[in-house]
Design a protein around this motif. Structure first.
Motif, PDB file in Angstrom:
ATOM      1  N   GLY A 131       0.654   6.807  -0.043  1.00 17.36           N
ATOM      2  CA  GLY A 131      -0.287   5.714   0.026  1.00 17.36           C
ATOM      3  C   GLY A 131      -1.293   5.912   1.133  1.00 17.36           C
ATOM      4  O   GLY A 131      -1.426   7.002   1.692  1.00 17.36           O
ATOM      5  N   SER A 132      -2.016   4.839   1.453  1.00 19.83           N
ATOM      6  CA  SER A 132      -3.020   4.880   2.501  1.00 19.83           C
ATOM      7  C   SER A 132      -2.355   4.623   3.846  1.00 19.83           C
ATOM      8  O   SER A 132      -2.106   3.478   4.222  1.00 19.83           O
TER       9      SER A 132
ATOM     10  N   SER B 258       7.467  -1.070   4.808  1.00 18.71           N
ATOM     11  CA  SER B 258       7.773  -0.924   3.396  1.00 18.71           C
ATOM     12  C   SER B 258       9.238  -0.552   3.227  1.00 18.71           C
ATOM     13  O   SER B 258       9.834   0.083   4.099  1.00 18.71           O
TER      14      SER B 258
ATOM     15  N   GLN C  23       0.818  -1.209   0.000  1.00 17.61           N
ATOM     16  CA  GLN C  23       0.000   0.000   0.000  1.00 17.61           C
ATOM     17  C   GLN C  23       0.853   1.261   0.000  1.00 17.61           C
ATOM     18  O   GLN C  23       0.523   2.228  -0.693  1.00 17.61           O
ATOM     19  N   VAL C  24       1.909   1.245   0.789  1.00 14.20           N
ATOM     20  CA  VAL C  24       2.785   2.402   0.888  1.00 14.20           C
ATOM     21  C   VAL C  24       3.976   2.224  -0.038  1.00 14.20           C
ATOM     22  O   VAL C  24       4.610   1.171  -0.064  1.00 14.20           O
ATOM     23  N   GLN C  25       4.272   3.261  -0.773  1.00 14.53           N
ATOM     24  CA  GLN C  25       5.430   3.281  -1.648  1.00 14.53           C
ATOM     25  C   GLN C  25       6.449   4.292  -1.142  1.00 14.53           C
ATOM     26  O   GLN C  25       6.082   5.373  -0.673  1.00 14.53           O
TER      27      GLN C  25
ATOM     28  N   ASP D  93      -1.930   1.105   8.938  1.00 19.73           N
ATOM     29  CA  ASP D  93      -2.976   1.470   8.001  1.00 19.73           C
ATOM     30  C   ASP D  93      -4.275   1.724   8.757  1.00 19.73           C
ATOM     31  O   ASP D  93      -4.312   1.711   9.986  1.00 19.73           O
TER      32      ASP D  93
END
Length: 120
Positions: free
Chosen positions: A26-27, A109, A1-3, A101
């Protein structure tokens, strides 16, 4: 979800400076900590510097006094200012983030890694 998107790697001479930056997107409900790791050929990946959401920092002994980590909370960006670089600092540097999240899951990540080379 996270970049995590990194920038700033490159080649510098001993004694020079380099600044790495990593932006998270991201979220994300909250980021607990962000940091930089590095891995040289044939060696274990090691923590270089980390910063918590509260601003507490931690550094590897080998970089204390030379590197400074900071975080822009509004932009979810972490930077690593590297001064007085030594050949021993040569490695692939990875950005890392621990975050929660919206389901309250704790996740991690990694960035893609960026090469830092210190050589004359």
């Amino acid at each position: 979800q996270v970049q995590l998107v990194e920038s700033g790697g490159g080649l510098v001479q001993p004694g020079g400076s380099l600044r790495l930056s990593c932006a998270a997107s991201g979220s994300i409900f909250s980021i607990n900590a962000m940091g930089w790791y590095r891995q040289a050929p044939g060696k274990q990946r090691e923590l270089v510097a980390a910063i918590t959401s509260g601003g507490r920092t931690n550094y590897a002994d080998s970089v204390k006094g030379r590197f400074t980590i900071s975080r822009d909370n509004a932009m979810n960006t972490v930077s690593l200012q590297m001064n007085s670089l030594k050949p021993e600092d040569t490695a692939v540097y990875y950005c890392n983030a621990w975050y929660s999240d919206y389901d309250d899951d704790l996740l991690s990540s990694w960035g893609q890694g960026t090469q830092v080379t210190v050589s004359s």
